[in-house]
Design an enzyme around this catalytic site. Structure first.
Site, PDB file in Angstrom:
ATOM      1  N   ASP A 415       0.823  -1.210   0.000  1.00  0.00           N
ATOM      2  CA  ASP A 415       0.000   0.000   0.000  1.00  0.00           C
ATOM      3  C   ASP A 415       0.860   1.263   0.000  1.00  0.00           C
ATOM      4  O   ASP A 415       0.616   2.202  -0.753  1.00  0.00           O
ATOM      5  CB  ASP A 415      -0.921  -0.012   1.221  1.00  0.00           C
ATOM      6  CG  ASP A 415      -2.342   0.391   0.855  1.00  0.00           C
ATOM      7  OD1 ASP A 415      -2.656   0.414  -0.349  1.00  0.00           O
ATOM      8  OD2 ASP A 415      -3.133   0.669   1.768  1.00  0.00           O
ATOM      9  N   ASP A 468      -8.903  -2.809   2.150  1.00  0.00           N
ATOM     10  CA  ASP A 468      -8.779  -2.180   3.455  1.00  0.00           C
ATOM     11  C   ASP A 468      -9.781  -2.736   4.458  1.00  0.00           C
ATOM     12  O   ASP A 468      -9.721  -2.415   5.648  1.00  0.00           O
ATOM     13  CB  ASP A 468      -8.968  -0.665   3.327  1.00  0.00           C
ATOM     14  CG  ASP A 468      -7.923  -0.039   2.427  1.00  0.00           C
ATOM     15  OD1 ASP A 468      -6.807  -0.579   2.368  1.00  0.00           O
ATOM     16  OD2 ASP A 468      -8.225   0.969   1.759  1.00  0.00           O
TER      17      ASP A 468
END
Length: 565
Positions: A415, A468
């Site tokens: 990420d 997420d």
């Protein structure tokens, strides 16, 4: 993204094949999951001076119209013969006067095209009179933006709209020789489509009036609260799904189209009798490598047809997830309903309840696909996405903290790299570019939850990617499973604290988004420390870390061989 089950799965499909389909679904979902980031807003290094220092909200020179809507831009309201048309989104220049932030403080002026259209030559007396007390419109090119502004200003215009030659917008900055400008009018760029719309009205002999203002975005929109509740609620609901639906009474809740032998309506099937997809450390590393490769492919080769392919695959998985969730809830209310079967040609015996629910799910999905651009389409996307994630978190699981550490740490680096470091290599954030749909005609990947900014004058959506939710969700589900197996209470266990940690991490994510002036934030940068870090610290304090780290190593979590991701 093909789901773990075909829409009507015959009894002949083996458990191995089901696990293979499930693996494809999980990997596909996590690969294309995108962080829910707003577009970057910052002021770059172009020359500045007191007369050339208006703030910019975007990082790149060439920007998308939807990016302006996600930051501080300009709204151009227009009236044709007194009838209000659709507002046009524009981008203000670094130079010129600032526009009012409230509509009632702005003024309406007639629109006039400059002559010549490039607005590079000082106007004649006749043209000056026509520009007086009007908003001038010119096309881009042939001279500097500051020259166009000076010509329009000297002609008595109250503002200048520069029409770009495509749908992107361009930052109008000053050159090294323009640091002592004295431009007293606002200068705004609008996309080609907006200019064509105004031009058609002029060609038809109609009167066009314009009003320019730059509304401020609220510091926090209440939609963030609802998005936070959706994300946390999805994880909690998925972890507690067996208790919510009573699905422990059904041998294989995620393949209810294929009936299984049960010991009775009230029989409780032990966890070891279910089939799961256990993720191992090697699979976690391979996934992150595959995800990075796929993200780069999306960046370079993504097009509108490819996004539509992802939409279709998402719809298949979402339909199956909705069917499974609805069947689970109905079976909880009426346990006998979920066990009635019917024999069909080719398919063999299938559950009647699944056959009844499936057409409704298909109709819901088809309606969403055909109305994706409607203002209410986000509801259908969120419903399908939540059902899909609940289904995935019921099927896949982490066996212990060792595997969880490998997976979440890899995702943590993934990420951060593709949001913050990739601009050093690709000159822009690859993840944000893919999420924005730069190469797909603005088509957005559907693998995210989104909700409209209800109180934002610019509109738009707050979003969070499936990754997420799914990555931390796997850890939350493991914590609950561990608490149950070790008979830990609510406060003495780990589930409650990891859920709280996830909620805090998500809050910090949005706080960082606002504190960094809209710069895209990799959510896992905050979520991983607040979940994985928390369970490791609690495990150390309570003396459970060794057991958490090697949990299930000596006594497998399922008596049957599990699929490996």
């Amino acid at each position: 993204m093909v789901s773990q089950i075909t829409v009507l799965a015959p009894m002949a499909i083996s458990a191995t094949n089901r696990r293979m389909f499930s693996s494809l679904l999980i990997v596909s979902l996590l690969i294309v999951s995108i962080s829910a980031d707003d577009v970057t807003r910052d002021d770059d290094s172009a020359p500045k001076s007191p007369s050339c220092n208006n703030k910019f909200q975007l990082l790149r020179e060439q920007v998308k119209v939807q990016d302006v809507m996600n930051g501080l831009g300009v709204k151009v309201k227009n009236w044709v013969d007194g009838v209000e048309g659709e507002s046009i989104v524009g981008l203000s220049a670094r130079f010129g006067t600032s526009l009012p932030s409230e509509e009632d403080k702005a003024h309406t002026f007639p629109a006039v095209f400059t002559n010549p259209l490039n607005c590079c030559t000082p106007s004649s007396v006749k043209v000056i009179l026509s520009l007086s007390n009007a908003i001038a419109l010119s096309v881009r090119g042939d001279c500097a933006f500051t020259e166009k502004a000076q010509v329009a200003d000297s002609g008595g215009a109250t503002g200048l709209l520069v029409i770009n030659d495509n749908e992107d917008l361009y930052k109008m900055v000053c050159s090294d020789n323009d640091t002592s400008l004295n431009i007293k009018i606002p200068v705004v760029m609008i996309p080609k489509s907006g200019g064509d719309l105004i031009k058609k009205s002029f060609e038809a002999g109609r009167k066009v009036e314009l009003l320019l203002f730059s509304p401020n975005r609220p510091v926090v929109d209440y939609s963030v609260i609802f998005l936070w509740l959706m994300a946390v609620g999805t994880i909690v609901c998925a972890s507690l799904w067996s208790e919510i639906t009573g699905s422990e009474q059904i041998a294989e809740p995620y393949d209810q189209l294929s009936p299984k032998e049960a010991s009775g309506a009230g029989a409780v099937v032990d966890d070891s009798e279910k089939e799961f997809l256990d993720i191992n450390a090697k699979g976690a590393v391979i996934f992150v490598i595959a995800a990075s490769t796929f993200l780069v492919l999306l960046y370079f080769f993504m097009s509108s047809w490819f996004v539509w392919l992802l939409v279709i695959l998402f719809s298949i998985g979402g339909t199956e997830g909705m069917r499974t969730c609805i069947v689970g809830v109905i079976s909880r209310v009426c346990s006998s309903c979920g066990r009635k079967t019917v024999s069909l040609p080719v398919l063999g015996e299938v559950y009647v309840l699944s056959l009844v629910v499936l057409p409704f799910c298909l109709a819901f999905t088809i309606f969403w696909i055909t109305h994706q651009r409607a203002s209410y389409a986000w509801i259908g996307q969120d419903v399908l996405g939540i059902c899909l994630m609940i289904n995935v978190l019921q099927l896949a699981r982490l066996p212990n903290i060792k595997v969880a550490s490998v997976l979440l740490c890899c995702a943590f680096v993934y990420d951060i790299f593709w949001v913050f470091i990739s601009p050093l290599i690709f000159h822009e954030s690859v993840m944000i570019a893919v999420a924005r749909g730069d190469n797909s005609g603005g088509e957005a990947i559907p693998m995210l939850l989104r909700i409209p900014r209800f109180f934002d004058p610019w509109g738009g959506y707050d979003m969070i990617g499936f990754g997420d939710i799914l990555f931390p969700g796997l850890l939350v589900a493991f914590a609950l499973r561990y608490d149950r197996a070790n008979k830990k209470g609510v406060f003495s266990g780990y589930f409650l604290w990891i859920v709280i940690g996830y909620g805090v991490g998500l809050f910090i994510t949005y706080l960082g988004l606002y504190l960094m002036d809209g710069h895209g934030q990799p959510a896992l940068l905050y979520l991983v420390p607040c979940t994985l870090g928390l369970i490791v610290i609690l495990g150390c304090i309570r003396g459970d870390l060794k057991q958490l780290w090697n949990y299930g190593t000596d006594s497998p979590l399922s008596s049957e061989p599990s699929g490996q991701a």
